[in-house]
Design a protein around this motif. Structure first.
Motif, short mmCIF file in Angstrom:
data_model
loop_
_atom_site.label_atom_id
_atom_site.label_comp_id
_atom_site.label_asym_id
_atom_site.label_seq_id
_atom_site.Cartn_x
_atom_site.Cartn_y
_atom_site.Cartn_z
N GLU A 31 36.24 -71.72 65.83
CA GLU A 31 36.22 -70.92 64.62
C GLU A 31 34.89 -71.16 63.92
OE1 GLU A 31 39.63 -71.85 62.23
OE2 GLU A 31 41.03 -71.32 63.83
N VAL A 32 34.22 -70.06 63.55
CA VAL A 32 32.92 -70.15 62.90
C VAL A 32 32.96 -69.29 61.64
CG1 VAL A 32 30.44 -69.77 63.15
CG2 VAL A 32 31.79 -70.47 65.14
N GLU A 33 32.52 -69.84 60.53
CA GLU A 33 32.39 -69.09 59.29
C GLU A 33 30.93 -69.15 58.86
OE1 GLU A 33 35.14 -71.17 56.77
OE2 GLU A 33 36.68 -69.65 57.13
N VAL A 34 30.36 -67.99 58.52
CA VAL A 34 28.96 -67.91 58.15
C VAL A 34 28.84 -67.21 56.80
CG1 VAL A 34 26.67 -67.16 58.90
CG2 VAL A 34 28.42 -67.63 60.61
N ASP A 35 28.16 -67.85 55.86
CA ASP A 35 27.93 -67.24 54.56
C ASP A 35 26.78 -66.25 54.64
OD1 ASP A 35 29.94 -68.70 53.36
OD2 ASP A 35 28.60 -70.24 52.57
#
Length: 123
Positions: A31-35
């Motif tokens: 899982e990757v979250e990028v702002d």
């Protein structure tokens, strides 16, 4: 040290823009979250290349307005690239991406051969 945090000219401008990321892993997927605040989905690209997740794009500055005198510009602008090494165990056919409220959420599945398998030990 102050120049590092304030930019080269000391005026508060950031000389490099690198979107912040969170990366986590389960047995089934990454899982990757990028702002990416202020961007539209068409202003960035997401690619999976040989186990590397590439996020590239550009945040453009508002067109220059001659009737304004700018005193400070701190909003992040310019091109960016983040490359996140996930590994050779990713399944390129099992990737989901969603962009909401300035955050890109990615789920990258692992291949069947990479998933943990319990091995029974006989006595």
């Amino acid at each position: 040290m102050n120049q590092f945090f304030r930019g080269e000219n000391g005026g508060g401008e950031l000389s490099v823009w690198t979107p912040q990321v969170n990366v986590s892993e389960t047995d089934e997927h990454y899982e990757v979250e990028v702002d990416l605040p202020g961007l539209k989905p068409e202003e960035f690209n997401v690619e999976l290349r040989h186990g590397d997740l590439w996020i590239t794009g550009e945040h453009k500055h508002e067109s220059e307005q001659t009737e304004k005198t700018w005193h400070r510009i701190e909003r992040r602008v310019g091109q960016f690239r983040r490359v996140i090494r996930l590994g050779d165990d990713v399944d390129p056919e099992n990737v989901n991406a969603e962009y909401k409220d300035g955050v890109l959420h990615l789920t990258v599945g692992k291949s069947e051969s990479a998933k943990a398998k319990r091995i029974e030990v006989k006595a």
